[in-house]
Design a protein around this motif. Structure first.
Motif, short mmCIF file in Angstrom:
data_model
loop_
_atom_site.label_atom_id
_atom_site.label_comp_id
_atom_site.label_asym_id
_atom_site.label_seq_id
_atom_site.Cartn_x
_atom_site.Cartn_y
_atom_site.Cartn_z
N SER A 128 0.82 -1.21 0.00
CA SER A 128 0.00 0.00 0.00
C SER A 128 0.86 1.26 0.00
CB SER A 128 -0.93 0.00 1.22
OG SER A 128 -1.78 -1.14 1.20
N LEU A 129 1.88 1.31 0.85
CA LEU A 129 2.70 2.53 0.91
C LEU A 129 3.50 2.72 -0.38
CD1 LEU A 129 6.09 2.34 1.55
CD2 LEU A 129 5.20 1.15 3.54
N LYS B 168 3.44 8.71 -0.80
CA LYS B 168 4.73 9.28 -1.19
C LYS B 168 5.53 9.71 0.02
CE LYS B 168 6.78 12.86 -4.10
NZ LYS B 168 6.51 13.98 -5.03
N SER B 169 4.88 10.20 1.06
CA SER B 169 5.60 10.64 2.26
C SER B 169 6.28 9.47 2.96
CB SER B 169 4.64 11.34 3.22
OG SER B 169 3.59 10.47 3.61
N ARG B 170 5.63 8.32 3.01
CA ARG B 170 6.25 7.15 3.64
C ARG B 170 7.33 6.54 2.75
NH1 ARG B 170 2.19 2.90 5.74
NH2 ARG B 170 3.93 2.42 7.14
N ARG B 171 7.20 6.69 1.43
CA ARG B 171 8.27 6.23 0.54
C ARG B 171 9.56 7.00 0.76
NH1 ARG B 171 4.35 6.10 -3.83
NH2 ARG B 171 5.24 8.07 -4.59
N GLN B 172 9.42 8.28 1.09
CA GLN B 172 10.62 9.10 1.31
C GLN B 172 11.45 8.60 2.49
OE1 GLN B 172 11.82 11.48 -0.62
NE2 GLN B 172 10.13 11.14 -2.05
N VAL C 135 7.42 -1.47 -7.23
CA VAL C 135 6.89 -0.11 -7.30
C VAL C 135 7.82 0.88 -6.60
CG1 VAL C 135 4.98 1.36 -6.57
CG2 VAL C 135 4.51 -0.89 -7.53
N LEU C 136 8.39 0.47 -5.46
CA LEU C 136 9.37 1.32 -4.79
C LEU C 136 10.59 1.57 -5.67
CD1 LEU C 136 9.48 0.10 -1.07
CD2 LEU C 136 8.89 2.38 -1.87
N ALA C 137 11.08 0.52 -6.33
CA ALA C 137 12.24 0.69 -7.21
C ALA C 137 11.91 1.58 -8.40
CB ALA C 137 12.73 -0.68 -7.68
N CYS C 138 10.71 1.43 -8.95
CA CYS C 138 10.32 2.29 -10.08
C CYS C 138 10.13 3.74 -9.65
CB CYS C 138 9.05 1.76 -10.72
SG CYS C 138 9.22 0.15 -11.52
N ALA C 139 9.62 3.96 -8.45
CA ALA C 139 9.46 5.33 -7.95
C ALA C 139 10.79 5.96 -7.61
CB ALA C 139 8.55 5.33 -6.73
N SER C 140 11.82 5.16 -7.37
CA SER C 140 13.11 5.73 -6.99
C SER C 140 13.77 6.49 -8.12
CB SER C 140 14.05 4.60 -6.53
OG SER C 140 14.39 3.76 -7.61
N ILE C 141 13.40 6.24 -9.37
CA ILE C 141 14.03 6.94 -10.48
C ILE C 141 13.71 8.43 -10.46
CG2 ILE C 141 12.16 6.63 -12.15
CD1 ILE C 141 14.33 5.97 -14.23
N ARG D 264 16.93 10.74 -4.41
CA ARG D 264 17.95 11.75 -4.73
C ARG D 264 19.37 11.26 -4.50
NH1 ARG D 264 16.53 16.78 -1.14
NH2 ARG D 264 16.44 15.09 0.42
N TYR D 265 19.54 10.26 -3.67
CA TYR D 265 20.88 9.79 -3.33
C TYR D 265 21.27 8.50 -4.05
CZ TYR D 265 19.83 12.98 0.51
OH TYR D 265 19.47 14.08 1.26
N GLY D 266 20.41 7.95 -4.85
CA GLY D 266 20.74 6.71 -5.55
C GLY D 266 20.85 5.50 -4.63
N ILE D 267 19.98 5.46 -3.62
CA ILE D 267 20.06 4.39 -2.63
C ILE D 267 19.63 3.05 -3.23
CG2 ILE D 267 19.01 3.58 -0.48
CD1 ILE D 267 18.91 6.51 0.40
N VAL D 268 18.62 3.08 -4.08
CA VAL D 268 18.03 1.84 -4.59
C VAL D 268 18.86 1.25 -5.72
CG1 VAL D 268 15.90 0.85 -5.54
CG2 VAL D 268 15.78 2.73 -3.90
N GLN D 269 19.70 2.05 -6.37
CA GLN D 269 20.38 1.59 -7.58
C GLN D 269 21.29 0.39 -7.34
OE1 GLN D 269 22.36 4.89 -9.42
NE2 GLN D 269 20.52 6.16 -9.47
#
Length: 435
Positions: free
Chosen positions: A184-185, A190-194, A342-348, A352-357
């Motif tokens: 769900s998040l 978006k605030s919880r994704r941050q 979905v989290l990985a797709c939203a990270s693009i 801002r820091y490239g954490i998921v890459q």
């Protein structure tokens, strides 16, 4: 001594101070025990899973939508136990009433007989019992499947956060709610994704994302490993090897060899690996090889004997049972695979820091291995013992994993060649997208 109400109805006074058996009331009382036993053996033991709604609604709306179908199902389900009990009572009801009268010293009432409407009353009482039990199960399902927002940070050492609850297999309902919260998040908050795309201060480390992806990949790899072992059979010459890739154990491409990869563990400069081939000495290598071949032959013969005598069928764990056990937790795989994609797709756009890459190759490889395993013939065909729930759950897991891979490939299609993926993974992903 005064008798209870049910006792006075089943054994009313007759002939002065003596008691006679009212067979109609006795028939309904005994049928109550039968209905409870039948429901316990037929419904309560077999149905153990909770049903999560696709779109969650308020409790009042769910109750209004479910109350009439439950009532209709109760009248339909009570037909068979009513029929079975009527047949059993016709066969052994005389012996039962005779033993009951003899045990408690009750006289036989030859004047009274069971009314013809007693069977209609039996059916209605069974329907009411089924409706009450089904309504109680519905309330359990209604309150236990309510979405819960888990904290992303540990407030106290004893509290649970979302990352830890995902792998909490000792409490399946908590694990299911945590995976649902992740799904769900990832889509709506978006605030919880941050919180996953941020760095800790002080220190500047992605603790939230690291703990999340570690637990998610661990759960996916465990599911893949158990499912892989379940579909292995003696007829398969080569068991399926599913790669279990941790998020950091990835070899960088050669063109980036001058850059330091902090995810890899550097080799110890003080040790050198040397491959030494020893040739067996005459008279010593032959017995060991012979013993190994004899051991393999003996194990093969033992397996054939077990299959012929049915020992594995009686005392071993059937592959269908293991597959069904995996599919019972398929909703968890659906939620975490879609949530992490979905989290990985939203990270693009949000990271801002490239954490998921750094973890994208591990995510893609793990999902690819699970998607390839779902296409095996042992899982593609409908096995014996499959019910509609297991078959639909298998299709849901396959669709969710394929959808997650498709979203990742379409989102990062321009950068897919830069990921350090294996050749088999790249060839497999070419069926999903065109590079």
């Amino acid at each position: 001594m005064a008798l209870p109400v049910a006792g006075r109805r089943s054994v009313p006074e007759c002939d002065g101070q003596n008691y006679c058996l009212n067979e109609g009331a006795f028939f309904l009382i005994i049928s109550g025990f039968w209905t409870g036993l039948y429901y316990f053996l037929k419904v309560y033991i077999s149905e153990k899973h909770l049903t999560f709604p696709v779109i969650y609604q308020r409790k009042v709306l769910q109750l209004k939508a479910r109350i009439l179908p439950l009532l209709k199902e109760s009248f339909a389900l009570s037909l068979w136990p009513t029929f079975y009990f009527t047949i059993l009572y016709w066969c052994w009801g005389g012996d039962l009433t005779y033993n009951f009268n003899r045990t408690f010293g009750i006289l036989e009432n030859a004047k009274e007989s069971m009314p013809s409407l007693i069977y209609l009353h039996l059916w209605m009482f069974g329907a009411i019992y089924y409706f009450n039990m089904s309504l109680m199960r519905f309330f359990f399902n209604l309150f236990l499947t309510e979405p819960v927002e888990f904290p992303l940070f540990k407030e106290t050492p004893e509290s649970l956060c979302l990352q830890e609850s995902i792998t909490l297999q000792d409490l399946p309902i908590v694990q299911s709610l945590a995976c649902l919260d992740l799904h769900s998040l990832a889509q709506w908050s978006k605030s919880r994704r941050q919180a996953f795309f941020s760095l800790s201060q002080p220190g500047g480390h992605p603790h939230n994302w690291n703990s999340l992806i570690e637990n998610v990949l661990k759960l996916l790899n465990e599911y893949t490993e158990v499912l892989n072992k379940s579909v292995e059979s003696p007829e398969l010459s080569k068991p399926v090897q599913v790669p279990a890739v941790p998020p950091c154990a990835i070899r960088p491409p050669d063109r980036f060899r001058n850059l330091r990869n902090m995810c890899l563990t550097p080799p110890d400069p003080g040790t050198i690996d040397v491959e030494i081939s020893h040739s067996p000495l005459p008279g010593f290598g032959l017995p060991s090889v012979l013993a190994e071949k004899l051991k393999q032959k003996f194990q093969a013969v033992l397996n054939v004997i077990k299959m012929l005598l049915g020992i594995n069928f009686l005392f071993g764990e059937l592959p269908q049972a293991s597959v069904q056990k995996c599919l019972a937790n398929g909703h968890i795989i659906v939620w975490i695979s879609q949530g992490v994609s979905v989290l990985a797709c939203a990270s693009i756009a949000e990271d801002r820091y490239g954490i998921v890459q750094k973890d994208l190759p591990g995510i893609i490889t793990t999902l690819q291995g699970l998607d390839r395993l779902n296409k095996m013939p042992a899982l593609a065909r409908k096995m014996a013992g499959y019910d509609d729930f297991n078959y639909r759950m298998k299709g849901a897991v396959t669709s969710a994993v394929k959808r997650s891979l498709f979203n990742l490939c379409m989102t990062f299609s321009a950068y897919m060649k830069e990921f350090p993926l294996g050749k088999d993974v790249v060839l497999y992903l070419q069926t999903v997208y065109k590079a």
